[in-house]
Design a protein around this motif. Sequence first.
Motif, PDB file in Angstrom:
ATOM      1  N   ILE A 589      50.590  28.015  37.041  1.00 19.83           N
ATOM      2  CA  ILE A 589      50.427  28.647  38.355  1.00 19.83           C
ATOM      3  C   ILE A 589      48.957  29.013  38.494  1.00 19.83           C
ATOM      4  N   THR A 590      48.351  28.659  39.603  1.00 19.37           N
ATOM      5  CA  THR A 590      46.935  28.967  39.818  1.00 19.37           C
ATOM      6  C   THR A 590      46.789  30.136  40.786  1.00 19.37           C
ATOM      7  N   LEU A 591      45.582  30.676  40.842  1.00 19.23           N
ATOM      8  CA  LEU A 591      45.262  31.785  41.741  1.00 19.23           C
ATOM      9  C   LEU A 591      44.340  31.291  42.848  1.00 19.23           C
ATOM     10  N   ASP A 592      44.550  31.839  44.022  1.00 14.97           N
ATOM     11  CA  ASP A 592      43.641  31.578  45.130  1.00 14.97           C
ATOM     12  C   ASP A 592      42.249  32.087  44.742  1.00 14.97           C
ATOM     13  N   PRO A 593      41.192  31.295  44.967  1.00 16.33           N
ATOM     14  CA  PRO A 593      39.830  31.742  44.606  1.00 16.33           C
ATOM     15  C   PRO A 593      39.465  33.108  45.163  1.00 16.33           C
ATOM     16  N   LYS A 594      40.009  33.448  46.327  1.00 15.44           N
ATOM     17  CA  LYS A 594      39.705  34.763  46.901  1.00 15.44           C
ATOM     18  C   LYS A 594      40.276  35.883  46.028  1.00 15.44           C
ATOM     19  N   ILE A 595      41.474  35.662  45.510  1.00 19.03           N
ATOM     20  CA  ILE A 595      42.078  36.679  44.640  1.00 19.03           C
ATOM     21  C   ILE A 595      41.274  36.809  43.351  1.00 19.03           C
ATOM     22  N   GLU A 596      40.866  35.663  42.796  1.00 28.95           N
ATOM     23  CA  GLU A 596      40.059  35.708  41.572  1.00 28.95           C
ATOM     24  C   GLU A 596      38.760  36.469  41.813  1.00 28.95           C
ATOM     25  N   GLN A 597      38.140  36.197  42.954  1.00 33.70           N
ATOM     26  CA  GLN A 597      36.877  36.880  43.240  1.00 33.70           C
ATOM     27  C   GLN A 597      37.100  38.373  43.444  1.00 33.70           C
ATOM     28  N   SER A 598      38.209  38.745  44.074  1.00 37.90           N
ATOM     29  CA  SER A 598      38.518  40.169  44.267  1.00 37.90           C
ATOM     30  C   SER A 598      38.709  40.862  42.920  1.00 37.90           C
ATOM     31  N   ILE A 599      39.371  40.178  41.997  1.00 37.23           N
ATOM     32  CA  ILE A 599      39.573  40.756  40.661  1.00 37.23           C
ATOM     33  C   ILE A 599      38.240  40.890  39.943  1.00 37.23           C
ATOM     34  N   LEU A 600      37.400  39.851  40.023  1.00 31.34           N
ATOM     35  CA  LEU A 600      36.090  39.909  39.358  1.00 31.34           C
ATOM     36  C   LEU A 600      35.245  41.059  39.896  1.00 31.34           C
ATOM     37  N   ASP A 601      35.290  41.260  41.224  1.00 33.57           N
ATOM     38  CA  ASP A 601      34.493  42.328  41.836  1.00 33.57           C
ATOM     39  C   ASP A 601      35.039  43.712  41.488  1.00 33.57           C
ATOM     40  N   SER A 602      36.314  43.778  41.051  1.00 36.48           N
ATOM     41  CA  SER A 602      36.938  45.077  40.794  1.00 36.48           C
ATOM     42  C   SER A 602      36.913  45.469  39.313  1.00 36.48           C
ATOM     43  N   ILE A 603      36.351  44.624  38.462  1.00 37.73           N
ATOM     44  CA  ILE A 603      36.281  44.942  37.031  1.00 37.73           C
ATOM     45  C   ILE A 603      35.185  45.971  36.803  1.00 37.73           C
ATOM     46  N   GLN A 604      35.564  47.079  36.217  1.00 42.51           N
ATOM     47  CA  GLN A 604      34.622  48.178  35.973  1.00 42.51           C
ATOM     48  C   GLN A 604      34.527  48.455  34.472  1.00 42.51           C
ATOM     49  N   PRO A 605      33.301  48.661  33.977  1.00 40.64           N
ATOM     50  CA  PRO A 605      33.154  48.992  32.547  1.00 40.64           C
ATOM     51  C   PRO A 605      33.456  50.463  32.295  1.00 40.64           C
ATOM     52  N   SER A 606      33.843  50.776  31.056  1.00 42.97           N
ATOM     53  CA  SER A 606      34.069  52.162  30.641  1.00 42.97           C
ATOM     54  C   SER A 606      33.800  52.269  29.147  1.00 42.97           C
ATOM     55  N   ASP A 607      33.894  53.503  28.643  1.00 43.76           N
ATOM     56  CA  ASP A 607      33.662  53.706  27.208  1.00 43.76           C
ATOM     57  C   ASP A 607      34.745  53.058  26.360  1.00 43.76           C
ATOM     58  N   TYR A 608      35.885  52.736  26.958  1.00 44.85           N
ATOM     59  CA  TYR A 608      37.009  52.157  26.219  1.00 44.85           C
ATOM     60  C   TYR A 608      37.222  50.689  26.591  1.00 44.85           C
ATOM     61  N   GLY A 609      36.186  50.016  27.122  1.00 40.81           N
ATOM     62  CA  GLY A 609      36.309  48.642  27.552  1.00 40.81           C
ATOM     63  C   GLY A 609      36.305  48.563  29.068  1.00 40.81           C
ATOM     64  N   THR A 610      36.765  47.451  29.596  1.00 38.19           N
ATOM     65  CA  THR A 610      36.795  47.275  31.042  1.00 38.19           C
ATOM     66  C   THR A 610      38.174  47.610  31.595  1.00 38.19           C
ATOM     67  N   TYR A 611      38.215  47.934  32.900  1.00 36.83           N
ATOM     68  CA  TYR A 611      39.488  48.168  33.570  1.00 36.83           C
ATOM     69  C   TYR A 611      39.387  47.617  34.989  1.00 36.83           C
ATOM     70  N   LEU A 612      40.550  47.405  35.590  1.00 30.85           N
ATOM     71  CA  LEU A 612      40.609  46.774  36.910  1.00 30.85           C
ATOM     72  C   LEU A 612      40.810  47.840  37.980  1.00 30.85           C
ATOM     73  N   ALA A 613      39.784  48.050  38.825  1.00 30.93           N
ATOM     74  CA  ALA A 613      39.858  49.026  39.923  1.00 30.93           C
ATOM     75  C   ALA A 613      40.123  48.288  41.227  1.00 30.93           C
ATOM     76  N   LEU A 614      41.243  47.577  41.300  1.00 27.71           N
ATOM     77  CA  LEU A 614      41.589  46.764  42.457  1.00 27.71           C
ATOM     78  C   LEU A 614      42.266  47.621  43.524  1.00 27.71           C
ATOM     79  N   ASP A 615      42.014  47.271  44.774  1.00 31.75           N
ATOM     80  CA  ASP A 615      42.650  47.965  45.900  1.00 31.75           C
ATOM     81  C   ASP A 615      44.166  47.919  45.712  1.00 31.75           C
ATOM     82  N   PRO A 616      44.863  49.062  45.785  1.00 31.99           N
ATOM     83  CA  PRO A 616      46.325  49.075  45.559  1.00 31.99           C
ATOM     84  C   PRO A 616      47.083  48.115  46.458  1.00 31.99           C
ATOM     85  N   LYS A 617      46.635  47.940  47.710  1.00 24.35           N
ATOM     86  CA  LYS A 617      47.334  47.034  48.615  1.00 24.35           C
ATOM     87  C   LYS A 617      47.203  45.588  48.135  1.00 24.35           C
TER      88      LYS A 617
END
Length: 689
Positions: A589-617
């Motif tokens: 199953i593939t992902l729409d490029p827009k969804i992939e880009q939204s996920i990439l833009d929502s990756i945030q670094p932290s002291d415990y690694g990265t986390y996904l700060a994606l819009d809940p909707k």
Amino acid sequence: MATSIKRRLMDNTDVLAAIGMVGIVVMMVVPLPAGLLDILITINITASVLTMMLAVFAKDPLEFSALPSLLLTLTLFRLSLNISATRLILLDGQAGDVIQQFGEFVIRGNPVVGFIIFIILVLVQFIVITKGAERVSEVAARFTLDAMPGKQMSIDADLNAGMISDTQARDRRKAIQQEADFYGAMDGSTKFVKGDAIAAIIILFINIIGGFIMGVAMQGMPLLEALHKYTLLTIGEGLVSQIPALLISTATGLVVTRAASESNLGNDLAKQLFRNPKALFITAGVLIMLAILGLPPFPMIIVAIALIGAGVMLRKNSKVLVVEETAAARESEIEESKKSENVLNLLNIDHMELELGYALIALVDVQQGGDLLDRIVLIRRQIASELGFIVPVIRVRDNMNLQPNQYVIKIRGAEIATGDILADHYMAMSSGFDDDAIPGTPTKEPAFGLDAKWINAMYREEAELSGWMVVDAPTVLATHITEVIKTQAWEILNRQDVKTLVDHAKEQAPTVVDELIPDILSLGQVQKVLANLLRERVSIRDMVSILETLADQAQVTKDLDRLTEHVRQALARQILQPLVGKDKTLQVITLDPKIEQSILDSIQPSDYGTYLALDPKILQVLIINLSKEVEKVMLKGLTPVVICAPLVRINLKRVTERQMPQLMVLSYNELVQGVQVQAVGMVGMDRAS
């Protein structure tokens, strides 16, 4: 200087042993002077006495595990001395001072007496001691081999119950193997002693007849003088060799008959023969009665008095011992009460526990036919083979607070899973085309949540014919334990486990381990990478490849998520193997490029690694649409696989693992040459209406 020489000798014992064995063979061919023969005969007697003493003081047969090889060596040495002495007797009419003096001292110059004593010694050694030792070795070897499976199962049961550690279990298994090898070797080595006794009789007659011919025909001696001289020398030589042989045979018998001993021979005899004063008093009474009936009274009365005295002393000592044991017991109770006040022991937490209700205890009771402990051993081996790490000991205990048919699986004291099983029933799982006429109690299979029912044993065959998949209760529990371990392996793995795995890998690739730990990554960082892999059920069995990848990539980044992705790329073939079909096609199953880009833009670094700060909707739309595609793939009987960019992969897996734990998420970098990718669906934003 002396210390240096001793160290050199100890470092070259193998060379000395090889030289000694060659020298023994050479002695059979090369003539020896009488003086050297005297020294070698003395060494033979010394070695025999030393062997006898070691057998007496040995507490366990395995303490003298070199006895079979030593028995062969001493037998060969003794035969070479026989040949050398025979050569001197026939050629020179003498065989050194030791044989000459031994013959005159033991038999007082009387060949007839010496011949009779020699025959008696050979018969005692051949018929009594050697024959008995051979039979004991044969039976012991047979019973030891027959008992090995039971002993192995007992060790595995103790290991699973937490009564012993992995190291202790390994040592016990090694001891069992050594015991079986020892008795098997002793069974064969006793044949050497039997052959030596037969050879001694043959050599005796050869020496007497050959010496008589040499004396009369070659040296012109009178018949009686030649017969007396050569018979005396031959008997002396025979006694010199047979007395050490008798000591060796006795030592062999002592070792193989000490299977149930608790200490050395002297302590065992003292404890067991003189344990009961009543036995000594009764024996003394029998001796006094025999003296009254007419046997010589002096020796009978003397021995009876000695036994009575020993009995009185034992009775006094036993009273003192009772007092001492009582005092020791009181001290022990005081110490235990003090220990009970120490609550530190309560802080210990087992890595993994299995608690059973009282109705399920029969599953682990061997006497009732329970084999759950054996199944747990197989589970640990299966996990080691599939996931590449050793599951810690699973402690099994009963819990009266549970329902009778309930069990609980815990990890570090926290309840992870629970279930109910009927120990005397079978679980029949639905396959979609079942006969509802089969009576049973509806339930859910605890590991995967399948519809099932508990049925009586009498309906098992009927259920199988009707299309139900039927398994017994221990299999249901074992399957649940296995699934819990696979799911929670990343949580079970600790630093000590990682240290064990790294040490094992160091035996194969010491350079990469020394380069990586601790200069580039700490043991804790390696543990987190391994935990990331296990969290997605990626085997860490190929530790060398994992550590080599970390050693290469950790020079560039210390981000553990990125290091995990690099390791996954190194293990790509292993990851893809169960997902591709025989035609090497991977349906994804593939992902729409827009969804992939939204996920990439929502990756945030932290002291415990990265986390996904994606819009809940957006996240909600992603989960809904992805669930629909996964359901379509599963209806086709395929494993759902999503493929995306490397940086997206780990974050997408983390946000979907709770709702869709069965979903496999791969990155484009994990595709290897030869695998054809076929898209069977796409997750896009426009489907979220």
